[in-house]
Motif scaffolding. Structure first.
Motif, PDB file in Angstrom:
ATOM      1  N   PHE A  24      90.599  14.133  -7.854  1.00 57.34           N
ATOM      2  CA  PHE A  24      90.202  13.743  -9.200  1.00 57.34           C
ATOM      3  C   PHE A  24      90.671  14.803 -10.180  1.00 57.34           C
ATOM      4  O   PHE A  24      90.817  15.966  -9.832  1.00 57.34           O
ATOM      5  N   PRO A  25      90.873  14.436 -11.434  1.00 54.66           N
ATOM      6  CA  PRO A  25      91.252  15.423 -12.440  1.00 54.66           C
ATOM      7  C   PRO A  25      90.119  16.392 -12.693  1.00 54.66           C
ATOM      8  O   PRO A  25      88.956  16.073 -12.496  1.00 54.66           O
ATOM      9  N   SER A  26      90.472  17.582 -13.131  1.00 50.33           N
ATOM     10  CA  SER A  26      89.463  18.599 -13.405  1.00 50.33           C
ATOM     11  C   SER A  26      88.754  18.305 -14.703  1.00 50.33           C
ATOM     12  O   SER A  26      89.191  17.500 -15.507  1.00 50.33           O
ATOM     13  N   GLY A  27      87.633  19.012 -14.926  1.00 46.66           N
ATOM     14  CA  GLY A  27      86.909  18.870 -16.184  1.00 46.66           C
ATOM     15  C   GLY A  27      85.847  17.804 -16.103  1.00 46.66           C
ATOM     16  O   GLY A  27      85.392  17.390 -15.038  1.00 46.66           O
ATOM     17  N   LYS A  28      85.448  17.323 -17.292  1.00 51.45           N
ATOM     18  CA  LYS A  28      84.348  16.363 -17.381  1.00 51.45           C
ATOM     19  C   LYS A  28      84.688  15.064 -16.659  1.00 51.45           C
ATOM     20  O   LYS A  28      83.847  14.466 -16.003  1.00 51.45           O
ATOM     21  N   GLY A  29      85.931  14.602 -16.777  1.00 48.15           N
ATOM     22  CA  GLY A  29      86.315  13.361 -16.120  1.00 48.15           C
ATOM     23  C   GLY A  29      86.203  13.467 -14.617  1.00 48.15           C
ATOM     24  O   GLY A  29      85.777  12.535 -13.938  1.00 48.15           O
ATOM     25  N   LEU A 120      64.585  16.902  -4.373  1.00 50.71           N
ATOM     26  CA  LEU A 120      65.404  18.038  -4.781  1.00 50.71           C
ATOM     27  C   LEU A 120      66.783  17.574  -5.223  1.00 50.71           C
ATOM     28  O   LEU A 120      67.296  17.989  -6.266  1.00 50.71           O
ATOM     29  N   TYR A 121      67.387  16.688  -4.436  1.00 51.28           N
ATOM     30  CA  TYR A 121      68.724  16.217  -4.795  1.00 51.28           C
ATOM     31  C   TYR A 121      68.678  15.392  -6.078  1.00 51.28           C
ATOM     32  O   TYR A 121      69.583  15.454  -6.911  1.00 51.28           O
ATOM     33  N   ALA A 122      67.606  14.603  -6.227  1.00 50.08           N
ATOM     34  CA  ALA A 122      67.474  13.809  -7.456  1.00 50.08           C
ATOM     35  C   ALA A 122      67.418  14.711  -8.682  1.00 50.08           C
ATOM     36  O   ALA A 122      68.027  14.424  -9.717  1.00 50.08           O
ATOM     37  N   LEU A 123      66.700  15.825  -8.556  1.00 55.53           N
ATOM     38  CA  LEU A 123      66.629  16.770  -9.673  1.00 55.53           C
ATOM     39  C   LEU A 123      67.985  17.417  -9.932  1.00 55.53           C
ATOM     40  O   LEU A 123      68.372  17.649 -11.083  1.00 55.53           O
ATOM     41  N   GLN A 124      68.712  17.717  -8.859  1.00 52.51           N
ATOM     42  CA  GLN A 124      70.037  18.303  -9.040  1.00 52.51           C
ATOM     43  C   GLN A 124      70.982  17.326  -9.738  1.00 52.51           C
ATOM     44  O   GLN A 124      71.763  17.709 -10.613  1.00 52.51           O
ATOM     45  N   GLU A 125      70.907  16.056  -9.343  1.00 50.31           N
ATOM     46  CA  GLU A 125      71.745  15.048  -9.994  1.00 50.31           C
ATOM     47  C   GLU A 125      71.341  14.864 -11.454  1.00 50.31           C
ATOM     48  O   GLU A 125      72.189  14.676 -12.331  1.00 50.31           O
ATOM     49  N   LEU A 126      70.026  14.932 -11.702  1.00 46.17           N
ATOM     50  CA  LEU A 126      69.560  14.824 -13.082  1.00 46.17           C
ATOM     51  C   LEU A 126      70.084  15.988 -13.908  1.00 46.17           C
ATOM     52  O   LEU A 126      70.492  15.814 -15.060  1.00 46.17           O
ATOM     53  N   ARG A 127      70.097  17.176 -13.310  1.00 46.79           N
ATOM     54  CA  ARG A 127      70.634  18.334 -14.024  1.00 46.79           C
ATOM     55  C   ARG A 127      72.115  18.136 -14.343  1.00 46.79           C
ATOM     56  O   ARG A 127      72.564  18.439 -15.459  1.00 46.79           O
ATOM     57  N   LEU A 132      76.337  16.901 -18.367  1.00 46.49           N
ATOM     58  CA  LEU A 132      77.420  16.050 -18.865  1.00 46.49           C
ATOM     59  C   LEU A 132      77.103  15.523 -20.260  1.00 46.49           C
ATOM     60  O   LEU A 132      77.963  15.489 -21.143  1.00 46.49           O
ATOM     61  N   ASN A 133      75.848  15.106 -20.452  1.00 48.69           N
ATOM     62  CA  ASN A 133      75.468  14.588 -21.767  1.00 48.69           C
ATOM     63  C   ASN A 133      75.462  15.678 -22.826  1.00 48.69           C
ATOM     64  O   ASN A 133      75.805  15.433 -23.984  1.00 48.69           O
ATOM     65  N   GLN A 134      75.068  16.891 -22.429  1.00 50.39           N
ATOM     66  CA  GLN A 134      75.104  17.998 -23.384  1.00 50.39           C
ATOM     67  C   GLN A 134      76.533  18.305 -23.810  1.00 50.39           C
ATOM     68  O   GLN A 134      76.807  18.601 -24.970  1.00 50.39           O
ATOM     69  N   GLN A 135      77.457  18.228 -22.855  1.00 53.89           N
ATOM     70  CA  GLN A 135      78.857  18.484 -23.188  1.00 53.89           C
ATOM     71  C   GLN A 135      79.437  17.376 -24.061  1.00 53.89           C
ATOM     72  O   GLN A 135      80.308  17.621 -24.898  1.00 53.89           O
ATOM     73  N   ALA A 136      78.947  16.155 -23.849  1.00 52.24           N
ATOM     74  CA  ALA A 136      79.483  15.026 -24.622  1.00 52.24           C
ATOM     75  C   ALA A 136      78.845  14.902 -25.994  1.00 52.24           C
ATOM     76  O   ALA A 136      79.373  14.205 -26.862  1.00 52.24           O
ATOM     77  N   ALA A 137      77.702  15.573 -26.218  1.00 51.82           N
ATOM     78  CA  ALA A 137      76.985  15.426 -27.491  1.00 51.82           C
ATOM     79  C   ALA A 137      77.827  15.815 -28.703  1.00 51.82           C
ATOM     80  O   ALA A 137      77.853  15.078 -29.693  1.00 51.82           O
ATOM     81  N   PRO A 138      78.537  16.963 -28.696  1.00 57.17           N
ATOM     82  CA  PRO A 138      79.344  17.294 -29.891  1.00 57.17           C
ATOM     83  C   PRO A 138      80.385  16.231 -30.214  1.00 57.17           C
ATOM     84  O   PRO A 138      80.593  15.895 -31.384  1.00 57.17           O
TER      85      PRO A 138
END
Length: 247
Positions: A24-29, A120-127, A132-138
């Protein structure tokens, strides 16, 4: 920590997702693709757990399968499941050039699925999702500002056009009123000279007719002579009753 181990003894089983750097490509994608592949993989493993005897690896037409497609996210998830031993092939069928693989869930697949169903994994996925949403907010805010700016410009342009139409209509109304006020009924020059109040009398009668609206039963109402005289006196103070009746 001991409490967590007691409640969830399998939380710390290792089930690493091995994906090459070129998958997969690097970064958010790339992170988004990884989450999509893992979601497809977990859903397929759940389905395999429900039918341990074996299922088709891929869906074919109306025939059910663990993965809807051989390509894209689902194809990558299926390849990972076989590569990491989460699913094992129990038999194959050949139809023309197509090879149909039947698979079932392995114990390693059960552990993989359990680890990803844990709190635990659910919390990690939520994090990860929050990051991702924080990065997409701007970017989202910038797009929203651009959309609002475009909407503001469009509304301003529409408002200008509407005001221009209103101004043009107001000018036409003013011009029409000015012409109507300046227009006087035509009377012979000798009558206008002998009776200067005649033009004002005709103007008053015309305004009275317009104010009264359409005549009832097709018959226009008459203006009483005293009313007409009272309307003319303010403009012609020297007008007497005798001159009025002579006119």
């Amino acid at each position: 920590m001991s409490l967590i181990l007691l409640l969830y003894p399998t939380l710390f089983l290792l089930a690493t997702i091995r994906v090459s750097k070129d998958t997969f490509p690097s970064g958010k994608g790339g992170e988004l693709k990884r989450l999509q592949v893992e979601q497809s993989l977990v859903e397929a493993l759940r389905q395999a757990l429900a039918e341990p005897s074996g299922q088709r690896l891929y869906k074919s037409g109306k025939l059910s399968g663990l993965f809807p497609s051989r390509h894209g996210v689902h194809g990558a998830a299926a390849e990972q499941a076989l590569r990491e031993g989460l699913l094992e092939i129990v038999r194959t069928e050949t139809k023309g050039k197509t090879v149909i693989e039947w698979v079932r869930l392995t114990p390693h697949g059960v552990e993989f699925l359990h680890a990803r169903e844990s709190p635990l994994y659910a919390l990690q996925e939520l994090r990860s999702t929050l990051q991702l949403n924080q990065q997409a907010a701007p970017l989202w805010l910038m797009e929203m500002r651009n959309s609002l700016h475009a909407l503001e410009e469009r509304l301003a342009a529409d408002a200008r056009k509407w005001l221009e139409r209103l101004d043009a209509l107001a000018r036409r109304v003013e011009e029409t009123l000015r012409r109507l006020e300046q227009a006087a009924p035509l009377v012979p020059p000798e009558v206008a000279e002998a009776h200067p109040w005649a033009i004002d009398a005709l103007n008053y009668l015309e305004r009275r007719r317009l104010a009264a609206g359409p005549p009832a039963n097709g018959v226009a109402g008459c203006c009483p002579l005293p009313e007409l005289f009272a309307a003319l006196v303010p403009q012609h103070p020297n007008l007497s009753v005798q001159l009025y009746h002579e006119g």
